[in-house]
Design an enzyme around this catalytic site. Structure first.
Site, PDB file in Angstrom:
ATOM      1  N   GLY A   1       0.872  -1.175   0.000  1.00  0.00           N
ATOM      2  CA  GLY A   1       0.000   0.000   0.000  1.00  0.00           C
ATOM      3  C   GLY A   1       0.910   1.225   0.000  1.00  0.00           C
TER       4      GLY A   1
ATOM      5  CG  ASP B   1       0.040   1.838  -5.727  1.00  0.00           C
ATOM      6  OD1 ASP B   1      -1.115   1.372  -5.802  1.00  0.00           O
ATOM      7  OD2 ASP B   1       0.894   1.446  -4.916  1.00  0.00           O
TER       8      ASP B   1
HETATM    9  O1  MRU Z   1       0.721  -4.140  -4.468  1.00  0.00           O
HETATM   10  P1  MRU Z   1       0.073  -3.358  -3.364  1.00  0.00           P
HETATM   11  O2  MRU Z   1      -0.777  -4.196  -2.475  1.00  0.00           O
HETATM   12  O3  MRU Z   1       1.077  -2.532  -2.610  1.00  0.00           O
HETATM   13  O4  MRU Z   1      -0.892  -2.349  -4.097  1.00  0.00           O
HETATM   14  C1  MRU Z   1      -1.613  -1.451  -3.300  1.00  0.00           C
HETATM   15  C2  MRU Z   1      -2.639  -0.698  -4.051  1.00  0.00           C
HETATM   16  O5  MRU Z   1      -2.770  -0.812  -5.248  1.00  0.00           O
HETATM   17  C3  MRU Z   1      -3.464   0.266  -3.244  1.00  0.00           C
HETATM   18  O6  MRU Z   1      -4.731   0.387  -3.779  1.00  0.00           O
HETATM   19  C4  MRU Z   1      -2.777   1.636  -3.253  1.00  0.00           C
HETATM   20  O7  MRU Z   1      -1.447   1.536  -2.834  1.00  0.00           O
HETATM   21  C5  MRU Z   1      -3.473   2.598  -2.378  1.00  0.00           C
HETATM   22  S1  MRU Z   1      -3.260   2.206  -0.699  1.00  0.00           S
HETATM   23  C6  MRU Z   1      -3.897   3.407   0.286  1.00  0.00           C
END
Ligand code: MRU
Length: 356
Positions: A46, A235
């Site tokens: 995240g 992200d």
């Molecule tokens: O691969 P991840 O689990 O790190 O991806 C996270 C996401 O895509 C979330 O939706 C994004 O980071 C927003 S978190 C507040």
């Protein structure tokens, strides 16, 4: 409250998100390499959570760096470069590293021990600030949530993906705190299953009704009127409002538009990358295809068949009805509205830095 990231005097301590929901276990990280590996291997994930963890990891690592300016800057620079490379799409990582680099540059003349103390204070501040921003963002976003609503979300943009409270799920939490009757529909989010494992776990802990669906059910459920709005995190958001988020988000946005369902993004201004003119400038993390074809140690495709795993996709700005930030709700044209949000946030940071 769920605390995915804790910093004791001895270690950066992370709730191991790979083990949830079955096991709630924390890992203690003492070395920079351990923190980088934890980010890369999704112990913590995240975008905002990665940023805060990176700041803590660096602030912990500088304690062991040389005490002369030249030795320190060489070691610190190498640490920043390795940290930034851990995950390429989540811009909060680069943002956190840049923030600490700036702090070092401004205060190097005070001596290394003083700089280290400042970094520690800053990392702790970033943790608290993230929770505070999420609460503010939640209040801004809850205005978009009807008194009774089913919110579809993709991936996990909750407390676990941040220092606490969450972005997309922060909007849900704020709406619930305001007395709205909100339920969540969580895309399972193949292949890491952030929706089924993490979003469902968080919502259950908070007593917010949550139903898990497989990713390919969203269109059908939208077509029969089961979804009132979509709220996701991000992200990285480009200056024009194109949004990078977990792979599958783009599909959800297209489906939402087809069915006349509002599609909202909740993300702090630290996720906005004004240097990226559009989504084409956002690097998409490619992870190993093994993560797609092996589930819980069991291979689900024939050995030798290749698999692809682009971990994120780009949702074009034209499909995004609003972007909720801690500075308010941005709407198209995003080039102007996002810049205004980022300027407001930068002014606040500058004020604070000048005062310290
Ligand atoms: O691969 P991840 O689990 O790190 O991806 C996270 C996401 O895509 C979330 O939706 C994004 O980071 C927003 S978190 C507040």
């Amino acid at each position: 409250m769920i605390n995915p990231i804790v910093w004791t005097d001895e270690a950066v301590v992370l709730l191991d998100q790979r083990a949830l929901p079955e096991v709630e276990t924390y890992v203690e990280l003492h070395e920079l390499d351990e923190v980088i590996a934890a980010i890369r291997d999704l112990v913590v994930r995240g975008a905002p959570a990665i940023g805060v963890t990176a700041a803590m990891g660096l602030a912990q690592a500088v304690r062991k760096m040389p005490l002369d300016v030249s030795g320190f800057t060489t070691a610190f620079d190498a640490a920043c470069v390795s940290m930034e490379a851990a995950r390429p799409t989540a811009v909060n990582l680069a943002w956190a590293v840049r923030r600490l680099r700036r702090l070092v540059e401004r205060h190097l003349d005070e001596g290394i021990p003083a700089v280290c103390a400042r970094m520690e204070k800053e990392a702790r501040f970033m943790h608290a600030e993230d929770i505070e921003m999420n609460r503010t963002m939640g209040r801004h976003g809850s205005v978009l949530v009807p008194a009774e609503a089913c919110v579809l979300t993709h991936c996990n943009a909750g407390a676990l993906a941040t220092a606490g409270y969450g972005t997309a799920l922060g909007v849900v939490r704020a709406a619930v705190e305001e007395g709205k009757k909100v339920s969540v529909m969580a895309d399972e989010t193949r292949p890491f299953l952030q929706g089924a494992r993490l979003t469902a776990w968080e919502m259950q802990r908070d007593g917010i009704p949550c139903t898990v669906i497989t990713d390919n059910m969203a269109g059908h459920l939208m077509s029969r009127g089961d979804v009132d709005l979509v709220v996701v995190g991000s992200d990285r958001i480009a200056a024009n409002g194109d949004v990078a988020n977990k792979i599958g988000t783009y599909t959800v946005a297209v489906l939402a538009r087809e069915h006349g369902i509002p599609f909202y993004v909740a993300a702090p201004t630290s996720t906005v990358d004004l240097a990226a003119v559009s989504g084409a400038d956002i690097p998409i993390e490619e992870r190993s295809g093994e993560e797609v074809v092996v589930i819980d140690g069991k291979r689900i495709a024939p050995v030798g068949v290749p698999a692809l795993y682009p971990a994120f996709d780009i949702t074009p700005a034209k499909l995004v009805d609003a972007i909720v930030t801690e500075e308010g709700v941005a709407r198209a044209p995003y080039t102007e509205s996002l810049r205004a949000c980022c300027d407001a946030s930068a002014a606040r940071t500058e004020q604070r830095e000048a005062a310290s």
